[in-house]
Design a protein around this motif. Structure first.
Motif, PDB file in Angstrom:
ATOM      1  N   UNK A 199       0.875  -1.136  -0.224  1.00  0.00           N
ATOM      2  CA  UNK A 199       0.000  -0.038  -0.039  1.00  0.00           C
ATOM      3  C   UNK A 199       0.905   1.302   0.116  1.00  0.00           C
ATOM      4  N   UNK A 200       1.925   1.371   0.708  1.00  0.00           N
ATOM      5  CA  UNK A 200       2.940   2.274   0.689  1.00  0.00           C
ATOM      6  C   UNK A 200       3.359   2.545  -0.874  1.00  0.00           C
ATOM      7  N   UNK A 201       3.684   1.394  -1.140  1.00  0.00           N
ATOM      8  CA  UNK A 201       4.459   1.609  -2.799  1.00  0.00           C
ATOM      9  C   UNK A 201       3.200   2.229  -3.743  1.00  0.00           C
ATOM     10  N   UNK A 202       2.048   1.705  -3.451  1.00  0.00           N
ATOM     11  CA  UNK A 202       1.002   2.555  -4.190  1.00  0.00           C
ATOM     12  C   UNK A 202       0.720   4.084  -4.088  1.00  0.00           C
ATOM     13  N   UNK A 203       0.956   4.268  -2.708  1.00  0.00           N
ATOM     14  CA  UNK A 203       0.808   5.714  -2.359  1.00  0.00           C
ATOM     15  C   UNK A 203       1.843   6.617  -2.972  1.00  0.00           C
ATOM     16  N   UNK A 204       3.001   5.968  -2.804  1.00  0.00           N
ATOM     17  CA  UNK A 204       4.397   6.679  -3.511  1.00  0.00           C
ATOM     18  C   UNK A 204       3.894   6.811  -5.310  1.00  0.00           C
ATOM     19  N   UNK A 205       3.709   5.653  -5.859  1.00  0.00           N
ATOM     20  CA  UNK A 205       3.337   5.796  -7.071  1.00  0.00           C
ATOM     21  C   UNK A 205       2.193   6.685  -7.613  1.00  0.00           C
ATOM     22  N   UNK A 206       1.219   6.874  -6.728  1.00  0.00           N
ATOM     23  CA  UNK A 206      -0.062   7.834  -7.141  1.00  0.00           C
ATOM     24  C   UNK A 206       0.526   9.226  -6.787  1.00  0.00           C
ATOM     25  N   UNK A 207       1.614   9.587  -5.992  1.00  0.00           N
ATOM     26  CA  UNK A 207       2.164  10.945  -5.641  1.00  0.00           C
ATOM     27  C   UNK A 207       2.524  11.747  -6.714  1.00  0.00           C
ATOM     28  N   UNK A 208       2.162  12.991  -6.562  1.00  0.00           N
ATOM     29  CA  UNK A 208       2.690  14.183  -7.590  1.00  0.00           C
ATOM     30  C   UNK A 208       3.659  15.119  -6.876  1.00  0.00           C
ATOM     31  N   UNK A 209       3.824  14.870  -5.593  1.00  0.00           N
ATOM     32  CA  UNK A 209       4.967  15.650  -4.866  1.00  0.00           C
ATOM     33  C   UNK A 209       5.530  14.805  -3.757  1.00  0.00           C
ATOM     34  N   UNK A 210       6.700  15.242  -3.684  1.00  0.00           N
ATOM     35  CA  UNK A 210       7.713  14.832  -2.240  1.00  0.00           C
ATOM     36  C   UNK A 210       8.473  15.676  -2.072  1.00  0.00           C
ATOM     37  N   UNK A 211       9.081  15.663  -0.757  1.00  0.00           N
ATOM     38  CA  UNK A 211       9.959  16.561  -0.339  1.00  0.00           C
ATOM     39  C   UNK A 211      11.145  15.754  -0.084  1.00  0.00           C
ATOM     40  N   UNK A 212      12.374  16.583  -0.202  1.00  0.00           N
ATOM     41  CA  UNK A 212      13.713  15.823   0.047  1.00  0.00           C
ATOM     42  C   UNK A 212      14.686  16.484   0.851  1.00  0.00           C
ATOM     43  N   UNK A 213      15.082  15.714   1.972  1.00  0.00           N
ATOM     44  CA  UNK A 213      15.964  16.409   2.844  1.00  0.00           C
ATOM     45  C   UNK A 213      17.317  15.958   2.753  1.00  0.00           C
ATOM     46  N   UNK A 214      18.229  16.635   2.402  1.00  0.00           N
ATOM     47  CA  UNK A 214      19.553  16.225   2.573  1.00  0.00           C
ATOM     48  C   UNK A 214      20.419  17.012   3.457  1.00  0.00           C
ATOM     49  N   UNK A 215      21.843  16.733   3.411  1.00  0.00           N
ATOM     50  CA  UNK A 215      22.575  17.484   4.386  1.00  0.00           C
ATOM     51  C   UNK A 215      24.271  17.513   3.747  1.00  0.00           C
ATOM     52  N   UNK A 216      25.148  18.260   4.363  1.00  0.00           N
ATOM     53  CA  UNK A 216      26.621  18.111   4.151  1.00  0.00           C
ATOM     54  C   UNK A 216      27.041  18.612   5.595  1.00  0.00           C
ATOM     55  N   UNK A 217      28.288  18.586   5.502  1.00  0.00           N
ATOM     56  CA  UNK A 217      29.024  18.866   6.906  1.00  0.00           C
ATOM     57  C   UNK A 217      28.669  20.295   7.423  1.00  0.00           C
ATOM     58  N   UNK A 218      28.353  21.412   6.536  1.00  0.00           N
ATOM     59  CA  UNK A 218      28.167  22.643   6.745  1.00  0.00           C
ATOM     60  C   UNK A 218      26.704  23.128   6.902  1.00  0.00           C
ATOM     61  N   UNK A 219      25.772  22.227   6.518  1.00  0.00           N
ATOM     62  CA  UNK A 219      24.457  22.839   6.413  1.00  0.00           C
ATOM     63  C   UNK A 219      23.367  21.577   5.854  1.00  0.00           C
ATOM     64  N   UNK A 220      22.190  21.914   5.936  1.00  0.00           N
ATOM     65  CA  UNK A 220      21.057  21.108   5.733  1.00  0.00           C
ATOM     66  C   UNK A 220      20.018  21.653   4.668  1.00  0.00           C
ATOM     67  N   UNK A 221      19.540  20.929   4.096  1.00  0.00           N
ATOM     68  CA  UNK A 221      18.359  21.326   2.850  1.00  0.00           C
ATOM     69  C   UNK A 221      17.218  20.603   2.841  1.00  0.00           C
ATOM     70  N   UNK A 222      16.163  21.307   2.687  1.00  0.00           N
ATOM     71  CA  UNK A 222      14.804  20.771   2.123  1.00  0.00           C
ATOM     72  C   UNK A 222      14.351  21.249   1.049  1.00  0.00           C
ATOM     73  N   UNK A 223      13.972  20.537  -0.123  1.00  0.00           N
ATOM     74  CA  UNK A 223      13.505  20.730  -1.363  1.00  0.00           C
ATOM     75  C   UNK A 223      12.458  19.937  -1.831  1.00  0.00           C
ATOM     76  N   UNK A 224      11.623  20.482  -2.778  1.00  0.00           N
ATOM     77  CA  UNK A 224      10.533  20.024  -3.423  1.00  0.00           C
ATOM     78  C   UNK A 224      10.731  19.166  -4.678  1.00  0.00           C
TER      79      UNK A 224
END
Length: 294
Positions: free
Chosen positions: A168-193
């Motif tokens: 069901x979670x796989x279906x949820x992801x496949x049906x999505x038109x948006x998600x948010x991505x969190x990443x980082x590096x030693x000096x900072x963090x970022x959240x993107x669309x």
């Protein structure tokens, strides 16, 4: 924090867009301009990404509240009233003084979005973030939703945790038109669309999903972070029911000519039914969205 670190520069050089990235990067500042402050004050939703201070896992989560719960309280300070639930995997990061966080405020009504990255300090009513990077993004790949309502009697349910995706979670992801991505590096963090027509995220197995990296502003902040540190967090949300799906794991970028694909390996999944009390109207998909089958 500088505009770009070595990871972003490496991706820019590989794609051949360093000059354009320098031009676009001039728009990144440390201050919250009046127009940005006004935008923040209208939002009922804020996505935050950070690393758990004890495990190092990167998570993204959505905070909500009446307009004004997020506001600029200084030239470089954003204040947030409220917190995530204690069971939210992002909770430990939001209680640590000096935590590097990435945030994104996205308004589907106007197809505008604003990112603010910096350091967090807990307060009695929530937390504040001292801004180190503030910038807006173009509306490309952002779906328009005309309105929302607050479902007052919607109560969040106990989270469902696992080490891989359920069908069901796989279906949820496949049906999505948006998600948010969190990443980082030693000096900072970022959240993107990330956005696209349903199907733009492909689930290859219970442990792996992928998406094509569509052409954007050429800054490559997220992919640059992943070039330096593969840990990442993904947040999918159901804009109608308020259910959220948070994933943590590692991501890598594959380059093939001018095409790029990001592959994400799941290590933990947290599904939170009815987590958000917001119910948005049906989407009008962006005309810039490519055909996910292409």
């Amino acid at each position: 924090m500088g505009t770009y670190h070595a990871g972003s520069r490496a991706v820019q050089d590989r794609v051949g867009v360093r000059e354009r990235a320098d031009h676009v990067g001039a728009s990144i500042g440390e201050g919250i301009k009046p127009v940005a402050a006004a935008f923040l004050g209208l939002q009922p939703l804020l996505v935050v990404g950070a690393a758990d201070p004890s495990t190092g896992e990167v998570w993204a989560s959505a905070l909500h509240g009446p307009p004004g719960f997020v506001r600029a309280t200084g030239p470089r300070q954003m204040s947030v009233t409220g917190a995530v639930a204690a069971s939210d995997p992002l909770a430990p990061a939001l209680t640590g003084d000096g935590t590097l966080v990435g945030t994104i405020a996205l308004d589907p009504r106007t197809r505008r979005r604003m990112r603010l990255n910096g350091r967090l300090r807990p307060t009695e009513r929530g937390f504040v973030v001292t801004a180190e990077q503030v910038f807006a993004n173009c509306p490309k790949y952002l779906q328009k939703r005309d309105s929302y309502e607050v479902v007052a009697d919607r109560a969040g349910q106990e989270p469902r945790r696992g080490s891989e995706l359920t069908p069901s979670q796989a279906e949820f992801i496949t049906a999505s038109d948006t998600f948010f991505l969190a990443t980082g590096h030693p000096g900072g963090a970022d959240a993107s669309h990330r956005g696209g027509n349903p199907g733009f995220v492909h689930v290859a197995s219970p442990l792996e999903l992928s998406w094509r990296d569509y052409p954007g502003n050429s800054m490559f902040l997220s992919l640059g972070n992943l070039d330096t540190d593969p840990r990442a967090g993904l947040l999918f949300l159901d804009w109608t029911t308020g259910t959220t799906l948070q994933l943590t794991g590692e991501a890598r970028t594959e380059f093939a000519g001018t095409e790029r694909r990001v592959r994400f390996t799941v290590t933990q999944a947290v599904e939170r039914p009815s987590a958000l009390p917001l119910r948005w109207s049906a989407p009008e998909h962006s005309p810039a969205n490519p055909d996910p089958a292409g």
